[in-house]
Write a protein that holds these residues in place. Structure first.
Motif, mmCIF file in Angstrom:
data_model
loop_
_atom_site.group_PDB
_atom_site.id
_atom_site.type_symbol
_atom_site.label_atom_id
_atom_site.label_comp_id
_atom_site.label_asym_id
_atom_site.label_seq_id
_atom_site.Cartn_x
_atom_site.Cartn_y
_atom_site.Cartn_z
ATOM 1 N N LEU A 169 0.790 -1.226 0.000
ATOM 2 C CA LEU A 169 0.000 0.000 0.000
ATOM 3 C C LEU A 169 0.825 1.281 0.000
ATOM 4 C CD1 LEU A 169 -2.522 -1.051 2.827
ATOM 5 C CD2 LEU A 169 -2.732 -1.461 0.383
ATOM 6 N N GLY A 170 2.134 1.151 0.239
ATOM 7 C CA GLY A 170 2.948 2.344 0.486
ATOM 8 C C GLY A 170 2.983 3.356 -0.647
ATOM 9 N N HIS A 171 2.837 2.933 -1.886
ATOM 10 C CA HIS A 171 2.967 3.840 -3.025
ATOM 11 C C HIS A 171 1.629 4.363 -3.530
ATOM 12 C CE1 HIS A 171 2.081 -0.088 -4.726
ATOM 13 N NE2 HIS A 171 1.616 0.533 -5.783
ATOM 14 N N LEU A 172 0.521 3.926 -2.930
ATOM 15 C CA LEU A 172 -0.799 4.258 -3.466
ATOM 16 C C LEU A 172 -1.188 5.707 -3.177
ATOM 17 C CD1 LEU A 172 -2.783 1.031 -2.471
ATOM 18 C CD2 LEU A 172 -1.682 1.566 -4.659
ATOM 19 N N THR A 173 -1.959 6.288 -4.097
ATOM 20 C CA THR A 173 -2.439 7.657 -3.916
ATOM 21 C C THR A 173 -3.804 7.697 -3.237
ATOM 22 O OG1 THR A 173 -3.389 7.613 -6.142
ATOM 23 C CG2 THR A 173 -1.169 8.499 -5.910
ATOM 24 N N GLY A 174 -4.469 6.553 -3.133
ATOM 25 C CA GLY A 174 -5.758 6.470 -2.454
ATOM 26 C C GLY A 174 -5.696 5.468 -1.311
ATOM 27 N N GLU A 175 -6.618 5.588 -0.374
ATOM 28 C CA GLU A 175 -6.641 4.667 0.760
ATOM 29 C C GLU A 175 -7.202 3.307 0.350
ATOM 30 O OE1 GLU A 175 -8.453 5.892 4.379
ATOM 31 O OE2 GLU A 175 -7.249 7.727 4.563
ATOM 32 N N GLU A 176 -6.625 2.263 0.925
ATOM 33 C CA GLU A 176 -7.158 0.912 0.805
ATOM 34 C C GLU A 176 -7.216 0.292 2.188
ATOM 35 O OE1 GLU A 176 -5.710 -0.295 -3.726
ATOM 36 O OE2 GLU A 176 -5.396 -1.677 -2.055
ATOM 37 N N PHE A 177 -8.241 -0.509 2.404
ATOM 38 C CA PHE A 177 -8.454 -1.145 3.709
ATOM 39 C C PHE A 177 -8.328 -2.657 3.543
ATOM 40 C CE2 PHE A 177 -10.535 -2.600 7.487
ATOM 41 C CZ PHE A 177 -10.424 -1.576 8.404
ATOM 42 N N TRP A 178 -7.405 -3.255 4.291
ATOM 43 C CA TRP A 178 -7.131 -4.684 4.211
ATOM 44 C C TRP A 178 -7.321 -5.332 5.571
ATOM 45 C CZ3 TRP A 178 -4.443 -7.514 0.054
ATOM 46 C CH2 TRP A 178 -4.374 -6.764 -1.132
ATOM 47 N N VAL A 179 -7.486 -6.642 5.563
ATOM 48 C CA VAL A 179 -7.630 -7.391 6.803
ATOM 49 C C VAL A 179 -6.693 -8.591 6.781
ATOM 50 C CG1 VAL A 179 -9.180 -8.775 8.240
ATOM 51 C CG2 VAL A 179 -10.022 -6.693 7.160
ATOM 52 N N LEU A 180 -5.938 -8.747 7.859
ATOM 53 C CA LEU A 180 -5.084 -9.915 8.050
ATOM 54 C C LEU A 180 -5.814 -10.863 8.994
ATOM 55 C CD1 LEU A 180 -2.183 -11.034 7.434
ATOM 56 C CD2 LEU A 180 -1.495 -10.043 9.625
ATOM 57 N N LEU A 181 -6.089 -12.074 8.521
ATOM 58 C CA LEU A 181 -6.859 -13.054 9.290
ATOM 59 C C LEU A 181 -5.936 -14.120 9.863
ATOM 60 C CD1 LEU A 181 -9.664 -13.455 6.621
ATOM 61 C CD2 LEU A 181 -9.805 -12.076 8.698
ATOM 62 N N VAL A 182 -6.139 -14.465 11.134
ATOM 63 C CA VAL A 182 -5.262 -15.441 11.792
ATOM 64 C C VAL A 182 -6.094 -16.477 12.540
ATOM 65 C CG1 VAL A 182 -3.381 -13.776 12.052
ATOM 66 C CG2 VAL A 182 -5.048 -14.059 13.908
ATOM 67 N N ASP A 183 -5.449 -17.629 12.801
ATOM 68 C CA ASP A 183 -6.131 -18.660 13.588
ATOM 69 C C ASP A 183 -5.876 -18.428 15.071
ATOM 70 O OD1 ASP A 183 -3.571 -19.586 14.160
ATOM 71 O OD2 ASP A 183 -3.700 -21.339 12.859
ATOM 72 N N ALA A 184 -6.249 -19.375 15.895
ATOM 73 C CA ALA A 184 -6.131 -19.209 17.345
ATOM 74 C C ALA A 184 -4.689 -19.098 17.813
ATOM 75 C CB ALA A 184 -6.822 -20.375 18.047
ATOM 76 N N SER A 185 -3.744 -19.542 16.973
ATOM 77 C CA SER A 185 -2.321 -19.448 17.316
ATOM 78 C C SER A 185 -1.629 -18.287 16.615
ATOM 79 C CB SER A 185 -1.611 -20.765 16.944
ATOM 80 O OG SER A 185 -2.151 -21.852 17.668
ATOM 81 N N ASN A 186 -2.425 -17.363 16.061
ATOM 82 C CA ASN A 186 -1.920 -16.197 15.334
ATOM 83 C C ASN A 186 -1.158 -16.562 14.055
ATOM 84 O OD1 ASN A 186 -3.067 -14.520 17.183
ATOM 85 N ND2 ASN A 186 -1.172 -13.642 17.955
ATOM 86 N N ARG A 187 -1.486 -17.702 13.484
ATOM 87 C CA ARG A 187 -0.922 -18.069 12.190
ATOM 88 C C ARG A 187 -1.832 -17.540 11.086
ATOM 89 N NH1 ARG A 187 -0.022 -24.256 14.009
ATOM 90 N NH2 ARG A 187 -2.247 -23.890 14.365
ATOM 91 N N VAL A 188 -1.231 -17.057 10.020
ATOM 92 C CA VAL A 188 -1.982 -16.352 8.974
ATOM 93 C C VAL A 188 -2.886 -17.295 8.200
ATOM 94 C CG1 VAL A 188 -1.785 -14.994 6.868
ATOM 95 C CG2 VAL A 188 -0.212 -14.591 8.757
ATOM 96 N N LEU A 189 -4.143 -16.898 8.072
ATOM 97 C CA LEU A 189 -5.120 -17.619 7.254
ATOM 98 C C LEU A 189 -5.422 -16.884 5.957
ATOM 99 C CD1 LEU A 189 -7.719 -18.604 10.001
ATOM 100 C CD2 LEU A 189 -6.012 -20.099 8.956
ATOM 101 N N GLY A 190 -5.310 -15.566 6.000
ATOM 102 C CA GLY A 190 -5.639 -14.790 4.809
ATOM 103 C C GLY A 190 -5.205 -13.345 4.939
#
Length: 228
Positions: free
Chosen positions: A121-142
């Motif tokens: 997102l660092g170079h973008l001229t507009g805002e974007e909203f993202w979500v980082l999804l994790v399991d119960a052990s904080n491992r990335v799901l999405g």
């Protein structure tokens, strides 16, 4: 021999740069690294003047990499062909960063999330909203984009964020968005959407772990600020 003499002077220079790269890449200056990249994108042009101009304009390799497309196009010699190359380069590096995060056992540091978001997102001229999804052990799901907006806002609805979490059976989530203005300080709207998602997530058994805002080299973590 006549054909050799008529070759553009920069071809021999570029060949020597490539040899130096193979012999010891750390010996190359920043502008020479950038010059080689530009040379692959446009092999029929001397890339040294453009490489130096880009570094002068944006200050560093990271500054050039994260520069906005409109600003890059203002530099003489940076045309549509290089714009496509830059988009490809950014996408390649962004995916490397995302792969690194997905392969982590734990995602428990706001800086890890900020580094991931900055590549995307660092170079973008507009805002974007993202979500980082994790399991119960904080491992990335999405790692999913929720919405895209304008230079100073992006519409976000708690139901969209939580629908992603439920669909991936996530135990927790981190909200992430960028501030193209360069100031990572949260707006009133940022504070309010964080409050709404936290409340709604709790009712569904999903934990809002953080809300990270990236702006240039800086970032803001609601968790670090004790607002979660």
């Amino acid at each position: 021999m006549l054909k050799q003499k008529n070759q553009p002077h920069y071809l021999g220079h570029r060949s020597r740069l490539k040899q130096r790269l193979q012999d010891g890449p750390r010996a190359l200056a920043d502008y020479e690294i950038l010059e080689l990249l530009l040379g692959y994108a446009n092999p029929r042009r001397d890339a040294k003047p453009l490489a130096k101009a880009l570094l002068e304009r944006f200050g560093s390799l990271r500054g050039v990499y994260q520069a906005r497309q409109a600003d890059l196009m203002e530099v003489e010699g940076f045309g549509d062909g290089l714009s496509v190359f830059w988009a490809l380069w950014r996408e390649f590096l962004a995916r490397l960063g995302e792969q690194d995060v997905r392969e982590r056992v734990l995602v428990d540091d706001p800086k890890v999330v900020a580094d991931l978001a900055r590549e995307r997102l660092g170079h973008l001229t507009g805002e974007e909203f993202w979500v980082l999804l994790v399991d119960a052990s904080n491992r990335v799901l999405g790692w999913e984009c929720v919405s895209k907006g304008t230079v100073d806002q992006t519409p976000v609805y708690p139901r969209e964020v939580l629908a992603l979490a439920l669909n991936r059976q996530a135990a927790g989530l981190v909200m992430v968005h960028n501030h193209p203005s360069g100031d990572p300080k949260p707006s009133n709207a940022d504070v309010e959407i964080t409050r709404q998602v936290k409340l709604a997530a709790h009712g569904l058994g999903v934990k809002l772990l953080d809300h990270v805002i990236v702006a240039g080299k800086r970032f803001y973590s609601f968790r670090k600020a004790s607002l979660l």
